[in-house]
Scaffold this motif. Structure first.
Motif: not given
Lengths: 121, 131
Positions: A24, A27-28, A31, B67-69, B71-72, B75, B103, B105-108, B130-131
């Protein structure tokens, strides 16, 4: 800020919760635009084995481990299983998810040496 | 009547509710209140959907993922839109008020508005891809 990220996972059979949360978080990272590597070692290499991963279902809000791994790799995440850890457990490439690579510690060392932060589960 | 027992002759709350009209009415009112709460929730959800359908801003509904799901998926969604686009996001996850700004801030990408569970994000013209 580093554009790469690393998640090391050292549990699966012994603790499916850790393997699940590890993917998880990976994946964050993916992402969030980070080029992300998951390095599986010791008991964590079982997560790369399709039949083993299928047994890890922690329940909501977590998706089954198989789905987490497949989604992660499909979106461009890289998964490496520690070579000697697989060998010790008689795990071979045919048992693994298709895109999982088997490699030694040098790949991990190189990835981290290039500046990737690491979080371990 | 047993005078040795201080509780003798007293009704339990359940007995009282069943016995008197006021009690039965209270139960009915309580059920009605719960029903109204549910209706209000459903109406708010419908109102959100109507509002979204009227808005031409691209809309990403993260639902209750986190969380991951979340944000992905976000994106992958934002990648489909050109630089400079404004994206409207709904994220019901309780972690979203911290996750979405981090998120961005990380991805600008730029967080324009944040009023949980609705967020407005402008895709960066330079680094949002990006990414």
């Amino acid at each position: 800020m580093s554009e790469t990220f690393c998640v090391t996972i050292n549990s699966c059979r012994e603790n499916g919760d850790k393997a699940t949360v590890g993917f998880v978080v990976a994946t964050a990272a993916l992402g969030s635009g980070k080029d992300t590597l998951v390095f599986l070692s010791t008991d964590g290499v079982w997560a790369a084995v399709k039949e083993e991963a299928a047994t890890v279902v922690e329940g909501g809000p977590f998706k089954p481990l198989t789905e987490l791994i497949e989604n992660f790799m499909e979106a461009g995440g890289r998964v490496i299983a520690c070579a000697p850890c697989c060998k010790k457990r008689d795990i071979d490439q045919e048992q693994l998810f298709g895109k999982v690579e088997i490699a030694g510690g040098a790949v991990l060392v190189e990835w981290l040496s290039n500046g990737a932060p690491n979080v371990s589960f | 009547m047993d005078y040795g027992n201080p509780n003798a002759g007293r009704m339990t709350a359940v007995e009282w509710l069943n016995e008197c009209e006021l009690g039965r009415a209270s139960v009915v009112l309580w059920r009605l209140q719960n029903l109204l709460k549910r209706w209000r929730f459903e109406l708010n959800s419908m109102a959100d959907q109507i509002e979204d359908s009227d808005d031409t801003t691209p809309f990403f509904d993260g639902g209750d993922t986190g969380c991951g799901e979340l944000l992905l998926d976000l994106l992958l969604f934002i990648k489909k839109h050109p630089d400079g686009s404004v994206i409207r996001v709904r994220a019901l996850d309780p972690g979203a008020p911290l996750e979405i700004p981090a998120w961005c801030r990380l991805t600008k990408n730029k967080l324009l508005e944040s009023e949980h569970p609705i967020y407005k994000i402008r895709k960066s013209e330079f680094e949002g891809d990006k990414g």
